[in-house]
Motif scaffolding. Structure first.
Motif, short mmCIF file in Angstrom:
data_model
loop_
_atom_site.label_atom_id
_atom_site.label_comp_id
_atom_site.label_asym_id
_atom_site.label_seq_id
_atom_site.Cartn_x
_atom_site.Cartn_y
_atom_site.Cartn_z
N ALA A 68 0.81 -1.21 0.00
CA ALA A 68 0.00 0.00 0.00
C ALA A 68 0.85 1.26 0.00
CB ALA A 68 -0.92 0.00 1.22
N GLU A 69 2.15 1.16 0.35
CA GLU A 69 3.00 2.33 0.45
C GLU A 69 4.15 2.31 -0.56
OE1 GLU A 69 5.32 2.90 4.05
OE2 GLU A 69 4.35 4.82 4.39
N ASP A 333 -13.43 -3.34 1.02
CA ASP A 333 -14.10 -2.55 -0.01
C ASP A 333 -13.59 -1.13 0.03
OD1 ASP A 333 -15.92 -0.83 1.76
OD2 ASP A 333 -16.49 -2.86 2.39
N ALA A 334 -13.90 -0.35 -1.02
CA ALA A 334 -13.36 0.99 -1.18
C ALA A 334 -13.78 1.91 -0.04
CB ALA A 334 -13.80 1.58 -2.52
N ALA A 335 -15.03 1.80 0.40
CA ALA A 335 -15.51 2.68 1.47
C ALA A 335 -14.76 2.42 2.77
CB ALA A 335 -17.01 2.49 1.68
N SER A 336 -14.51 1.15 3.08
CA SER A 336 -13.78 0.82 4.31
C SER A 336 -12.34 1.31 4.24
CB SER A 336 -13.81 -0.69 4.54
OG SER A 336 -15.14 -1.16 4.73
N LEU A 337 -11.72 1.17 3.07
CA LEU A 337 -10.35 1.67 2.91
C LEU A 337 -10.30 3.18 3.12
CD1 LEU A 337 -9.09 -0.42 -0.13
CD2 LEU A 337 -7.95 -0.25 2.09
N ARG A 338 -11.26 3.90 2.55
CA ARG A 338 -11.27 5.36 2.72
C ARG A 338 -11.46 5.73 4.18
NH1 ARG A 338 -14.30 5.24 -2.17
NH2 ARG A 338 -16.28 5.48 -1.00
N ALA A 340 -10.55 3.99 6.81
CA ALA A 340 -9.30 3.70 7.52
C ALA A 340 -8.28 4.80 7.29
CB ALA A 340 -8.75 2.34 7.08
N HIS A 341 -8.11 5.20 6.03
CA HIS A 341 -7.15 6.28 5.72
C HIS A 341 -7.58 7.60 6.34
CE1 HIS A 341 -4.23 4.41 3.06
NE2 HIS A 341 -5.19 3.79 2.41
N ARG A 342 -8.90 7.86 6.36
CA ARG A 342 -9.38 9.12 6.94
C ARG A 342 -9.05 9.18 8.43
NH1 ARG A 342 -14.35 8.35 5.77
NH2 ARG A 342 -14.07 9.01 3.60
N ALA A 343 -9.26 8.08 9.14
CA ALA A 343 -8.95 8.05 10.57
C ALA A 343 -7.46 8.21 10.81
CB ALA A 343 -9.45 6.75 11.18
N LEU A 344 -6.65 7.57 9.99
CA LEU A 344 -5.19 7.69 10.14
C LEU A 344 -4.72 9.10 9.83
CD1 LEU A 344 -4.12 4.25 8.66
CD2 LEU A 344 -3.60 5.06 10.97
N ALA A 345 -5.32 9.74 8.81
CA ALA A 345 -4.95 11.11 8.49
C ALA A 345 -5.24 12.03 9.67
CB ALA A 345 -5.69 11.58 7.24
N GLU A 346 -6.42 11.87 10.27
CA GLU A 346 -6.81 12.72 11.39
C GLU A 346 -5.94 12.45 12.62
OE1 GLU A 346 -10.87 13.89 13.90
OE2 GLU A 346 -10.99 12.79 12.00
N ALA A 347 -5.49 11.22 12.79
CA ALA A 347 -4.70 10.85 13.95
C ALA A 347 -3.22 11.18 13.78
CB ALA A 347 -4.84 9.35 14.22
N THR A 348 -2.78 11.49 12.57
CA THR A 348 -1.37 11.78 12.29
C THR A 348 -1.07 13.25 12.57
OG1 THR A 348 -1.26 10.04 10.61
CG2 THR A 348 0.43 11.74 10.53
N ASP A 349 -0.01 13.50 13.29
CA ASP A 349 0.40 14.87 13.62
C ASP A 349 0.86 15.59 12.37
OD1 ASP A 349 2.16 17.11 14.42
OD2 ASP A 349 1.83 16.36 16.45
N ALA A 350 0.18 16.68 12.01
CA ALA A 350 0.51 17.41 10.79
C ALA A 350 1.88 18.07 10.87
CB ALA A 350 -0.56 18.47 10.51
N GLY A 351 2.34 18.39 12.07
CA GLY A 351 3.65 19.01 12.21
C GLY A 351 4.79 18.02 12.10
N GLN A 352 4.59 16.80 12.62
CA GLN A 352 5.67 15.81 12.63
C GLN A 352 5.72 14.99 11.34
OE1 GLN A 352 5.38 13.36 16.11
NE2 GLN A 352 5.92 15.02 17.52
N ALA A 358 -0.74 13.82 4.44
CA ALA A 358 -1.28 14.16 3.13
C ALA A 358 -1.54 12.91 2.31
CB ALA A 358 -0.31 15.08 2.38
N TRP A 359 -0.67 11.92 2.44
CA TRP A 359 -0.84 10.66 1.71
C TRP A 359 -2.11 9.95 2.15
CZ3 TRP A 359 -0.17 5.41 3.43
CH2 TRP A 359 -0.07 4.48 2.40
N HIS A 360 -2.35 9.88 3.46
CA HIS A 360 -3.58 9.26 3.96
C HIS A 360 -4.81 10.05 3.52
CE1 HIS A 360 -1.98 5.96 6.25
NE2 HIS A 360 -1.22 6.72 7.01
N ARG A 361 -4.73 11.38 3.56
CA ARG A 361 -5.86 12.20 3.14
C ARG A 361 -6.20 11.95 1.66
NH1 ARG A 361 -5.30 18.33 4.38
NH2 ARG A 361 -7.45 18.24 3.66
#
Length: 390
Positions: A68-69, A333-338, A340-352, A358-361
């Motif tokens: 995935a990466e 499925d696509a909705a579940s993947l989105r 998961a990525h949305r939650a990881l984007a929100e949980a990731t520190d934008a400064g660090q 941005a990749w998760h978003r």
């Protein structure tokens, strides 16, 4: 060593001796590089785990290629080097700048590959100055292309730094990726018949006729993971016909499908937990749990996943085998993947970690989105690198 590790390494005396000699050489002040090659499930990850255990008290750092990466430049290299960055200020300034830009720690023009390669070589040498350093890279065929090239570059230049660099690469027929051509390698084959029978006997839940057992050993080619996992989903009647049933696909696909059925049988929250872990390739436990809290998923979901022997929710988070991660990711499925990525984007520190956020978003978006991610050189596609599929 735990019993399950001993069982997985049944029949690997030759390979274990090669790894022991590698450690002896590194402790004597020499550097060694080794590429373990073989089909999925043949035991490469188990040998890396054994090597990590035997390397103590030396420093050990880990990274793994994640499908995935695999289009995210330098991502695997950053994971491998992150524990060593305290030594960064000992490098020449130009090399420090190259690594900082490559890893998204500072702004700048994309660095030259030569500078990044020399910087990683220097970083390894500085880290190993006080104690030998063992670098383990699993699923190397799925590394992003820049990480693959840089690590191969470093591997060809290691000499007397007390560094071990060991790759595990999924390669059919022992044919590996072009990047690692010329590096010392060790091709893993299936277990010898006697060892394969012993391993299978330990995995069977019901008696099987000796002739059928021999057929199963032949059909798996002595592949340890297949011998351990495929019997789980088969009734005694199905076992009587072996594994090569009409319509059965390649062995790795059969094992992955078995993992997928086990995932599908779990509660919804546990499946969601596994999916978030599958698309979070660093194995960052605090980040995983922050994302899960955003999804309303609690610790009980993790307990079910660990009970199913699919994942270990430690530090770091680790899947039972790379094929488990692949099965979870491909089966979503696509909705579940989105989600998961949305939650990881929100949980990731934008400064660090702005690039990773941005990749998760981008992956969380429902349609095409233009996301500016700095310093990411062009990548070959997964199919061009042989990463797609088992």
């Amino acid at each position: 060593m735990p019993h399950h590790a001993t069982r997985r390494l049944l029949g690997r005396a030759r390979e274990l001796e090669v790894l022991e000699q590698l450690l002896r050489d590194v402790r004597d002040g020499r550097s060694r590089v080794l590429v373990l090659r073989g089909e999925a499930g043949v035991g490469k990850s188990a040998l890396l785990a054994h090597l990590a255990e035997r390397a103590a008290p030396s420093q050990t750092v880990h990274a793994a290629g994640v499908e995935a990466e695999s289009d995210f430049a330098y991502s695997a290299l950053q994971r491998l080097c992150a524990p060593l960055l305290s030594h960064l200020d000992r490098l020449p300034p130009v090399q420090q700048d190259a690594l900082r830009v490559a890893f998204g720690l500072s702004a700048g023009n994309p660095p030259e590959m030569l500078l990044v390669g020399l910087a990683v070589l220097g970083l390894f040498a500085e880290a190993a100055a006080a104690s030998p350093l063992v670098c383990l890279v699993d699923d190397a065929q799925c590394l992003d292309l820049m990480s693959q090239r840089i690590l191969a570059f470093v591997g060809r230049r290691l000499d007397a730094e007390s560094v071990a660099l060991v790759f595990a690469e999924r390669a059919a027929g022992g044919e590996g990726s072009e990047a690692f051509t010329g590096l010392p390698d060790l091709t893993l084959r299936g277990l010898a018949d006697a060892d394969a029978r012993a391993l299978l006997d330990g995995a069977l839940v019901a008696p099987v006729d000796a002739r059928v057992r021999d057929r199963i050993v032949a059909e798996t080619g002595g592949n340890p993971l297949a011998l351990l996992e495929l019997p789980r989903d088969l009734s005694p009647v199905e076992l009587a016909f072996g594994f090569a049933r009409p319509g059965a696909g390649p062995l790795a696909s059969q094992v992955e499908e078995g993992f997928r059925r086990r995932v599908d049988a779990l509660p919804a929250d546990t499946r969601a937990l596994l999916l978030v872990a599958a698309v979070e390739p660093v194995g960052d436990a605090p980040l995983l749990w922050r994302a899960l809290r955003l999804l309303g998923i609690g610790a009980e979901a993790g307990a079910a996943a660990e009970t199913a022997d699919l994942i270990t929710l430690g530090a770091p988070v680790r899947f039972r085998h790379p094929l488990v991660r692949s099965a979870v990711w491909r089966g979503a499925d696509a909705a579940s993947l989105r989600a998961a990525h949305r939650a990881l984007a929100e949980a990731t520190d934008a400064g660090q970690a702005p690039d990773r956020r941005a990749w998760h978003r981008a992956h969380a978006a429902g349609g095409p989105v233009a996301v500016a991610v700095k310093h990411l050189p062009a990548q070959a596609t997964k199919s061009e690198r042989g990463c797609a599929g088992g």
